[in-house]
Design a protein around this motif. Structure first.
Motif, short mmCIF file in Angstrom:
data_model
loop_
_atom_site.label_atom_id
_atom_site.label_comp_id
_atom_site.label_asym_id
_atom_site.label_seq_id
_atom_site.Cartn_x
_atom_site.Cartn_y
_atom_site.Cartn_z
N ILE A 1 -51.26 56.42 -3.93
CA ILE A 1 -49.89 55.93 -4.11
C ILE A 1 -49.70 54.70 -3.24
O ILE A 1 -49.76 54.78 -2.00
N GLY A 2 -49.50 53.55 -3.88
CA GLY A 2 -49.30 52.31 -3.15
C GLY A 2 -47.85 52.09 -2.77
O GLY A 2 -46.95 52.77 -3.27
N GLU A 3 -47.63 51.09 -1.91
CA GLU A 3 -46.27 50.77 -1.49
C GLU A 3 -45.42 50.31 -2.68
O GLU A 3 -44.22 50.59 -2.74
N ASN A 4 -46.05 49.62 -3.64
CA ASN A 4 -45.31 49.17 -4.83
C ASN A 4 -44.87 50.34 -5.69
O ASN A 4 -43.77 50.35 -6.26
N CYS B 1 -50.09 61.93 -1.01
CA CYS B 1 -50.34 61.32 0.29
C CYS B 1 -50.02 59.83 0.24
O CYS B 1 -50.38 59.14 -0.72
N ILE B 2 -49.34 59.33 1.28
CA ILE B 2 -48.99 57.91 1.32
C ILE B 2 -49.44 57.32 2.65
O ILE B 2 -49.65 58.03 3.64
N SER B 3 -49.60 56.00 2.66
CA SER B 3 -50.10 55.30 3.84
C SER B 3 -49.03 55.24 4.93
O SER B 3 -47.86 55.60 4.72
N ASP C 1 -50.14 57.26 -11.51
CA ASP C 1 -50.95 57.76 -12.63
C ASP C 1 -50.90 56.81 -13.82
O ASP C 1 -51.92 56.58 -14.49
N LEU C 2 -49.73 56.27 -14.10
CA LEU C 2 -49.60 55.30 -15.20
C LEU C 2 -50.42 54.05 -14.92
O LEU C 2 -50.92 53.39 -15.84
N ARG D 1 -38.63 64.35 -4.62
CA ARG D 1 -38.53 63.73 -5.95
C ARG D 1 -39.12 62.33 -5.95
O ARG D 1 -39.79 61.92 -6.89
N ILE D 2 -38.86 61.58 -4.88
CA ILE D 2 -39.40 60.22 -4.80
C ILE D 2 -40.92 60.25 -4.78
O ILE D 2 -41.59 59.46 -5.46
N LEU D 3 -41.49 61.18 -4.02
CA LEU D 3 -42.94 61.29 -3.96
C LEU D 3 -43.53 61.67 -5.32
O LEU D 3 -44.57 61.14 -5.74
N LYS D 4 -42.88 62.60 -6.02
CA LYS D 4 -43.37 63.00 -7.34
C LYS D 4 -43.33 61.83 -8.33
O LYS D 4 -44.27 61.62 -9.10
N VAL D 5 -42.22 61.09 -8.32
CA VAL D 5 -42.09 59.94 -9.23
C VAL D 5 -43.11 58.87 -8.89
O VAL D 5 -43.74 58.28 -9.78
N SER D 6 -43.32 58.62 -7.60
CA SER D 6 -44.31 57.61 -7.21
C SER D 6 -45.72 58.04 -7.62
O SER D 6 -46.54 57.20 -7.99
#
Length: 512
Positions: free
Chosen positions: A491-494, A449-451, A484-485, A474-479
């Motif tokens: 999930i932030g904008e950065n 989920c993103i803002s 998580d790291l 793919r972008i959502l999964k990577v973000s």
């Protein structure tokens, strides 16, 4: 007199038990039935030579050898030993006890010594499941089969030892190994380390994200920029094998006979790097009786394709389904088998035919159309399935010769493991999903989920880069992995911006 024992046949990475029956009746010649291949049919001549060598003789009557079930094709010379033992028992040259309580496999040399077989581990697993007392096999394969507990593994060097064991004149101690002890001693031992890599901090960051989420990566850069060196060190930052993963991967290597003479449980994640001349069958697996290919040998590890555009187009396209489903289904007229293929794809390529497009100091001599044609050798659907596109630039001389301390693989691996633990907790109720890269599309919408601001950022990127729906996922999964790291629940904008940054190879933005 009818005599029988049991062997095994491997299909995919699993085994089926084969009943080997011998009957001697009036007549002449030896007949083999039950769909044997040529290697099994030729065993008559090997067995005859062996029996003469040990002072016995081939019966001068009709010998009927049946391999059941008769509708499954059998292949390979590993049935030599059980057939020879059954012939000796049926012709009353030896009184062999308990033949029916053991699975027996082994290829005979002409002097009676035993050569190694393929697939000892899955056969041993099936023998234990069917409640057999033990497994008699060549000494070279004994450590491999001894991974399976609660089954007597009887290693033999030649047919004489086997006859002595079954006739009761010699006791052979079953081989036992402590699988967990071996696993604990050898797990995660790599000679290569990221501490050897000077500079390239942005590339290391991208590879850390890939390792943390199990994402696929393509590195684009000029010759000598360090793409291969970086790729070879990726297994050193992946989480250590657990026992289940180690057993899965060991089964694949057992089937193709790549465990070696002292083969035992694999404790390090595989790194496979096939040459670009490889065929599609060698990559995904196949054959009359299908065998695993390179992508299955990379199961739970890394498949590295160096100089990606040099691979044949057909070879690259066959990877599209395995990259999504993490398995390979090879279908033939009478058989269909599944091979595991849960691997990280790491690819590398030059940016253009001359290799110096976007180089900081050397001039590219390729026209824009040549750059685009070179990239077009890799199809858009395949690029869509690669999560991170990384541009690799050469390391400056001053940075290459600097004496400063470089972060080693252990430090990077610790962060990767921490992120993987978060994912393990997240997916604990979902069978077969362990990393963010494995999430199906339906789950991505719930978990990533993103803002509203993030939605606008992603919408702008989709429109300007011309990204596909798959690239969106793919972008959502990577973000999610980047978050998580950072130990962030949201999930932030950065995080989103960094994930978008790793889509540099999308066609509208490259080579124009």
């Amino acid at each position: 007199m009818i005599t029988s024992t049991f062997g095994g046949a491997v299909y995919g990475v699993s085994a089926s038990l084969i009943s080997i029956e011998v009957n001697i009746v009036q007549g002449t010649h030896l007949y083999m039935v039950g769909l044997p291949d040529n290697a099994i049919k030729e065993s008559q001549h090997r067995i005859e030579s062996v029996l003469k060598h040990i002072g016995c003789e081939m019966p001068r009557q009709r010998v009927i050898v049946n391999l059941a079930p008769a509708d499954i094709r059998k292949e390979g010379a590993a049935y030599d030993l059980p057939i020879a033992l059954c012939i000796l028992q049926a012709s009353k040259q030896y009184a062999l006890r308990q033949l029916g309580e053991y699975v027996i496999m082994g290829e005979l040399a002409l002097d009676g010594t035993l050569r190694s077989i393929k697939g000892a581990l899955p056969i041993a697993i099936e023998a234990r499941a069917k409640k057999f007392k033990g497994f008699v096999l060549p000494q070279e394969n004994a450590h491999e089969a001894a991974i399976v507990n609660n089954l007597d593994i009887i290693p033999v060097k030649n047919i004489q030892e086997t006859l002595a064991f079954f006739s009761g004149s010699q006791h052979i101690e079953p081989l036992t190994i402590d699988t967990r002890e071996i696993f604990a001693e050898k797990v995660q031992s790599y000679a290569l380390d990221f501490a050897d890599v000077q500079g390239q901090e942005n590339i290391k960051r991208a590879l850390e994200i890939a390792a943390a989420g199990g994402h696929n990566v393509i590195m684009v850069g000029p010759p000598g920029a360090g793409k291969t060196m970086l790729a070879k060190r990726i297994p050193s930052i992946l989480p250590s094998f657990n026992l289940h993963e180690a057993l899965e991967t060991t089964k694949v290597y057992s089937v193709v006979g790549k465990l070696g003479k002292q083969g035992t449980l694999m404790t390090s994640r595989p790194f496979r790097s096939p040459h670009h001349t490889i065929s599609d069958v060698a990559l995904v697996g196949g054959g009359t009786i299908p065998q695993p290919g390179e992508i299955s040998l990379a199961h739970n590890g890394v498949l590295f394709l160096d100089e990606l555009p040099e691979f044949k187009r057909s070879v690259l396209e066959v990877m599209r389904q395995p990259l999504e489903e993490r398995k390979v289904t090879v279908a033939r007229a009478k058989i269909s088998v599944d091979f595991p293929a849960n691997f990280m794809l790491i690819a590398s390529m030059n940016p253009c035919p001359c290799g110096y497009y976007n180089h900081p100091s050397k001039e590219c001599v390729c026209p824009p159309s040549a750059v685009q044609r070179y990239l077009n050798k890799v199809s858009g659907p395949l690029l869509d399935r690669i999560d991170l596109h990384i541009e690799v630039t050469p390391v400056p001389f001053d940075e290459m010769t600097a004496k400063r301390k470089v972060e080693d693989s252990a430090a990077i691996q610790a962060r990767v493991i921490e992120a993987r633990n978060i994912q393990q907790e997240r997916f604990k109720k979902h069978s077969g999903i362990y990393t963010n890269a494995m999430m199906p599309s339906a789950m991505v919408k719930d978990i990533c989920c993103i803002s509203k601001l993030g939605q606008n950022l992603l919408k702008t990127a989709m429109e300007r880069l011309g990204l596909s729906a798959r690239a969106y996922d793919r972008i959502l999964k990577v973000s999610r992995t980047i978050a998580d790291l950072a130990n962030s629940e949201t999930i932030g904008e950065n995080h989103l911006a960094e994930a978008i940054h790793y889509r540099s190879l999308d066609r509208q933005t490259w080579g124009s």
